[in-house]
Design an enzyme around this catalytic site. Sequence first.
Site, PDB file in Angstrom:
ATOM      1  N   GLU A  11       0.860  -1.316  -0.023  1.00  0.00           N
ATOM      2  CA  GLU A  11       0.069   0.096   0.109  1.00  0.00           C
ATOM      3  C   GLU A  11       0.874   1.258  -0.153  1.00  0.00           C
ATOM      4  O   GLU A  11       1.865   1.400   0.895  1.00  0.00           O
ATOM      5  CB  GLU A  11      -0.890   0.037   1.188  1.00  0.00           C
ATOM      6  CG  GLU A  11      -1.645   1.197   1.612  1.00  0.00           C
ATOM      7  CD  GLU A  11      -2.129   1.080   3.165  1.00  0.00           C
ATOM      8  OE1 GLU A  11      -2.379  -0.322   3.462  1.00  0.00           O
ATOM      9  OE2 GLU A  11      -2.259   1.912   3.842  1.00  0.00           O
ATOM     10  N   HIS A  28      -2.607  -6.650  11.054  1.00  0.00           N
ATOM     11  CA  HIS A  28      -3.510  -7.650  10.300  1.00  0.00           C
ATOM     12  C   HIS A  28      -3.309  -8.968  11.081  1.00  0.00           C
ATOM     13  O   HIS A  28      -2.924 -10.177  10.417  1.00  0.00           O
ATOM     14  CB  HIS A  28      -3.099  -7.761   8.808  1.00  0.00           C
ATOM     15  CG  HIS A  28      -3.482  -6.444   8.067  1.00  0.00           C
ATOM     16  ND1 HIS A  28      -2.895  -6.667   6.764  1.00  0.00           N
ATOM     17  CD2 HIS A  28      -4.103  -5.370   8.271  1.00  0.00           C
ATOM     18  CE1 HIS A  28      -3.319  -5.161   6.284  1.00  0.00           C
ATOM     19  NE2 HIS A  28      -4.069  -4.658   7.151  1.00  0.00           N
ATOM     20  N   ASN A  71      -5.017  -6.648   2.251  1.00  0.00           N
ATOM     21  CA  ASN A  71      -5.553  -6.410   3.437  1.00  0.00           C
ATOM     22  C   ASN A  71      -6.891  -7.502   3.677  1.00  0.00           C
ATOM     23  O   ASN A  71      -7.487  -7.556   2.655  1.00  0.00           O
ATOM     24  CB  ASN A  71      -5.948  -4.731   3.217  1.00  0.00           C
ATOM     25  CG  ASN A  71      -4.871  -3.997   2.723  1.00  0.00           C
ATOM     26  OD1 ASN A  71      -4.437  -4.145   1.468  1.00  0.00           O
ATOM     27  ND2 ASN A  71      -4.586  -3.129   3.342  1.00  0.00           N
TER      28      ASN A  71
HETATM   29  C1  LIG Z   1      -4.754   0.758  12.081  1.00  0.00           C
HETATM   30  C2  LIG Z   1      -5.345  -0.274  11.253  1.00  0.00           C
HETATM   31  C3  LIG Z   1      -5.603  -0.213   9.885  1.00  0.00           C
HETATM   32  C4  LIG Z   1      -6.100  -1.382   9.190  1.00  0.00           C
HETATM   33  N1  LIG Z   1      -6.619  -1.063   7.482  1.00  0.00           N
HETATM   34  C5  LIG Z   1      -7.188  -2.075   7.024  1.00  0.00           C
HETATM   35  C6  LIG Z   1      -7.226  -1.888   5.568  1.00  0.00           C
HETATM   36  O1  LIG Z   1      -7.433  -0.954   4.880  1.00  0.00           O
HETATM   37  N2  LIG Z   1      -8.207  -3.033   4.978  1.00  0.00           N
HETATM   38  C7  LIG Z   1      -8.200  -4.215   5.708  1.00  0.00           C
HETATM   39  O2  LIG Z   1      -8.720  -4.894   4.920  1.00  0.00           O
HETATM   40  N3  LIG Z   1      -8.042  -4.334   7.004  1.00  0.00           N
HETATM   41  C8  LIG Z   1      -7.348  -3.189   7.531  1.00  0.00           C
HETATM   42  N4  LIG Z   1      -7.120  -3.502   8.742  1.00  0.00           N
HETATM   43  C9  LIG Z   1      -7.414  -4.878   9.446  1.00  0.00           C
HETATM   44  C10 LIG Z   1      -8.842  -5.105   9.735  1.00  0.00           C
HETATM   45  O3  LIG Z   1      -9.416  -4.000  10.413  1.00  0.00           O
HETATM   46  C11 LIG Z   1      -9.037  -6.405  10.510  1.00  0.00           C
HETATM   47  O4  LIG Z   1      -8.577  -7.613   9.600  1.00  0.00           O
HETATM   48  C12 LIG Z   1     -10.436  -6.568  10.752  1.00  0.00           C
HETATM   49  O5  LIG Z   1     -11.127  -5.541  11.724  1.00  0.00           O
HETATM   50  C13 LIG Z   1     -10.674  -7.982  11.640  1.00  0.00           C
HETATM   51  O6  LIG Z   1     -11.890  -8.295  11.744  1.00  0.00           O
HETATM   52  P1  LIG Z   1     -12.367  -9.551  12.935  1.00  0.00           P
HETATM   53  O7  LIG Z   1     -13.824  -9.546  12.651  1.00  0.00           O
HETATM   54  O8  LIG Z   1     -11.516 -10.580  12.992  1.00  0.00           O
HETATM   55  O9  LIG Z   1     -12.163  -8.761  14.218  1.00  0.00           O
HETATM   56  P2  LIG Z   1     -11.979  -7.302  14.748  1.00  0.00           P
HETATM   57  O10 LIG Z   1     -12.662  -6.110  13.594  1.00  0.00           O
HETATM   58  O11 LIG Z   1     -10.965  -6.893  15.476  1.00  0.00           O
HETATM   59  O12 LIG Z   1     -13.210  -7.167  15.897  1.00  0.00           O
HETATM   60  C14 LIG Z   1     -13.004  -7.916  16.925  1.00  0.00           C
HETATM   61  C15 LIG Z   1     -14.084  -6.994  18.299  1.00  0.00           C
HETATM   62  O13 LIG Z   1     -14.066  -7.763  19.286  1.00  0.00           O
HETATM   63  C16 LIG Z   1     -13.977  -7.184  20.674  1.00  0.00           C
HETATM   64  N5  LIG Z   1     -13.680  -7.975  21.557  1.00  0.00           N
HETATM   65  C17 LIG Z   1     -12.280  -8.596  21.751  1.00  0.00           C
HETATM   66  N6  LIG Z   1     -12.327  -9.478  22.783  1.00  0.00           N
HETATM   67  C18 LIG Z   1     -13.350  -9.320  23.376  1.00  0.00           C
HETATM   68  C19 LIG Z   1     -14.126  -9.593  24.690  1.00  0.00           C
HETATM   69  N7  LIG Z   1     -13.448 -10.467  25.322  1.00  0.00           N
HETATM   70  N8  LIG Z   1     -15.251  -9.571  25.010  1.00  0.00           N
HETATM   71  C20 LIG Z   1     -16.011  -8.697  24.050  1.00  0.00           C
HETATM   72  N9  LIG Z   1     -15.663  -8.220  23.032  1.00  0.00           N
HETATM   73  C21 LIG Z   1     -14.330  -8.226  22.674  1.00  0.00           C
HETATM   74  C22 LIG Z   1     -12.939  -6.222  20.198  1.00  0.00           C
HETATM   75  O14 LIG Z   1     -13.022  -5.033  20.864  1.00  0.00           O
HETATM   76  C23 LIG Z   1     -13.448  -5.870  18.424  1.00  0.00           C
HETATM   77  O15 LIG Z   1     -14.421  -4.544  18.438  1.00  0.00           O
HETATM   78  C24 LIG Z   1      -6.642  -2.460   9.640  1.00  0.00           C
HETATM   79  C25 LIG Z   1      -6.376  -2.448  11.057  1.00  0.00           C
HETATM   80  C26 LIG Z   1      -5.729  -1.488  11.912  1.00  0.00           C
HETATM   81  C27 LIG Z   1      -5.722  -1.707  13.252  1.00  0.00           C
END
Ligand SMILES: Cc1cc2nc3c(=O)[nH]c(=O)nc-3n(C[C@H](O)[C@H](O)[C@H](O)COP(=O)(O)OP(=O)(O)OC[C@H]3O[C@@H](n4cnc5c(N)ncnc54)[C@H](O)[C@@H]3O)c2cc1C
Length: 511
Positions: free
Chosen positions: A367, A450, A488
Site C-alpha cells: 500500500e 492484520h 488487506n
Molecule cells: C490501523 C489499522 C488499519 C487497518 N487497515 C485495513 C485496511 O485498510 N483494509 C483491511 O482489509 N484491513 C485493515 N485492517 C485490518 C482489519 O481492520 C482487521 O483485519 C479486521 O477488523 C478483523 O476483523 P475481525 O472480525 O476478525 O475482528 P475485529 O474487527 O478486530 O473485531 C473484534 C471485536 O471484538 C471485540 N472483543 C475482543 N475481545 C472481546 C471480549 N473478550 N469481549 C467482548 N468483545 C471483545 C474487540 O473490541 C473488537 O471490537 C487494519 C487494522 C488496523 C488496526
Amino acid sequence: MTTTAAAAASSIPMIGSAATSGKGSIVWPAIIVGSGYGGAVSAYHLTANKISTLMLEMGKRWPHRDHPFHPMLTPGLSSIWLKSWNILPFGLNLPVPYYTGVLDRVDLPGKQVYVGRGFGGGSLVNGGMAVTPKRDYFRDILPRVSDQEMYERFYPLARGRLMVNSIDPAWFGRTDWYKFARVGIDQAQKAQFATAMVPNVYNFKFMRGEDEVPNHPRSALRGEVIMGNNYGKKSLDRTYLSMAEATGFLNVRDLTRVSTIRQTKNGEFELSIDQLNTDGSVASSSTLRCQRVFLNAGSLGTTELLLRSRSSGDLPNLVDSLGEGWGDNGNIMTGRAFTSATGASQSSIPVLGIDNWNDPNYPFFAEVAPLPAGVELYTSLYLAITRNPNRGRLSLENGTGKLTLNWPDSNNAPAIASARHLVDRMNDANGGLYANLLFPSGTASGFTYHPLGGALLGSVTDYYGRVKGHKGLYVMDGSLLPGNVGVNPFLTITALAERNMEEVIKDFASV
Ligand SMILES: Cc1cc2nc3c(=O)[nH]c(=O)nc-3n(C[C@H](O)[C@H](O)[C@H](O)COP(=O)(O)OP(=O)(O)OC[C@H]3O[C@@H](n4cnc5c(N)ncnc54)[C@H](O)[C@@H]3O)c2cc1C
C-alpha cells in the site's frame, strides 16, 4: 447504547426470542462476542432470520452524531484504548487521555498487534482498503473452500454490503490530496513495478466534497483515520450493524467484556462478563446464558477466550491445534526519504497498491500509505503485505495465564527481504534513501495491523466455522484465516463469514 435482555425478550415475540429458564434468567437464542467483521456478518444473518440476538462488545459505542474522533496527529479522549501514551509507530510516546478509546495495541513477544475496540471493531480504525486476493493464492490458502463460490458470489456480496466504492480517476488525477499516490505510480513505473488502484469503503463522493465544496465537513482530508473517522467512512456501524439493528432483533451491550465461556451439561452456554467503566475498571460482573455463541473477538480475542475456557475446563473438548497458524499477514512498514515532493496535503485514505505478488523471490503487495503531516516531507511511506510463510502459535503463558505468542525474530526475514527489494529498486530507479528517521533499521517488522489465525477453518472449526467438540459454538472472524491472505484482510473475512453464515444459519431450523 444498551438494551436489556429482559426488555428485548418481552418486545420480540419470535420463535427465536430469548426465553426465561426455570431458574428465572434469560436464555438467549444467540450471543455474539465482538462487533468487528465476523460479528457484524453474524448479526446480519441471525437477525435477518428473526433470531433474537445479543451482541457483547468490550469497546465503547461512539454515536457518529457527536463527531467524537480526532486526527491521528492530535489524539484525544476517543483515540486510544486504556493507555496514557500515544501507541502509534510514530507516536513518540506522547501523553493521551486514559480512556476506552478506539485504537489498541496488544504487545506480544515479537509482535505489537494493533486492533480496533468499539462498536464496529477494526472498521472504526482501519484504512478502509477493500482488496480481493489473487484467486490462485486464495486456492493455495483455503483449498477446501470453493473459489468459484467465493469469487462469483461472496466477494461481490460482501463488497455490496460493505458499500465499497472507487475513486473517480479524473479527480484522482488532479487533486493535490493524492499527489503522494500519483508520485507512487510514476516511481513504480520507472522501477518496473505494476500498480493497482484499490477500492475502499470511504465514500469518495464525500471526500471530493471535502476538497471542492466550501465549508464541507472534513474527515479524510483532516487527517482522520486510525483513531476513527467522523464522516465519510462506511464503518460497520453504518452498514452491516445498522442493517441488523433495523430488524429490531439485535440488542447491543457495549463496554461488556467476556472473560470465559462454559458449555453446560444441557448444551447451553454460560458467559462470564465484566461491565467496564470508561477508565477500564470493572463496574460489575455477571453471567449470561444462551443456546449458541458466535465468537468474533478477532484473531487474538477469539483465540484467547478459547484457550482460557479450555484451560479452566469450561470448554474441555477444544482441539489441540487451537492457537496454531497465527500470522501477521506479512505486514512490514518501510519508507523512502529525499525522493520527489509528495505533497504537504495528503488524504488519510490509501488508494494505491504496488503489486509485486507474482515475483517468486520478493512477493509483496505494498500500500502506498499517506503521511498526512501537513508539511512537505519528500518522503514515501509503504505498508507492505509480503508473502511470509512463517507462522506463530498463540498460547497462555505458564504461571501468569496471559496470552503469549511464539514468534522468533527470524520469522520476519522473508518480509524484510521483500520490503528491502521494494525500497532498493525504487531508489535505484528514482533516487532517494531509506527513511531512516522513521525506521532506523530501514524497515519496521515488529508490528502488525492484520493479525490472522489461531482458530483455523478446517482445524479448530469445521469448514463453516462450527467449533469442533462444542456444538452450538461458532467462529466467523479473522482467527479462521491461515496467517496471510496476501492483501488487506477485511474483505476476505467478510466474504468468508457470509459464506459460512449462509450455511450455519440452517442449524437453527431445529430450534
Ligand atoms: C490501523 C489499522 C488499519 C487497518 N487497515 C485495513 C485496511 O485498510 N483494509 C483491511 O482489509 N484491513 C485493515 N485492517 C485490518 C482489519 O481492520 C482487521 O483485519 C479486521 O477488523 C478483523 O476483523 P475481525 O472480525 O476478525 O475482528 P475485529 O474487527 O478486530 O473485531 C473484534 C471485536 O471484538 C471485540 N472483543 C475482543 N475481545 C472481546 C471480549 N473478550 N469481549 C467482548 N468483545 C471483545 C474487540 O473490541 C473488537 O471490537 C487494519 C487494522 C488496523 C488496526
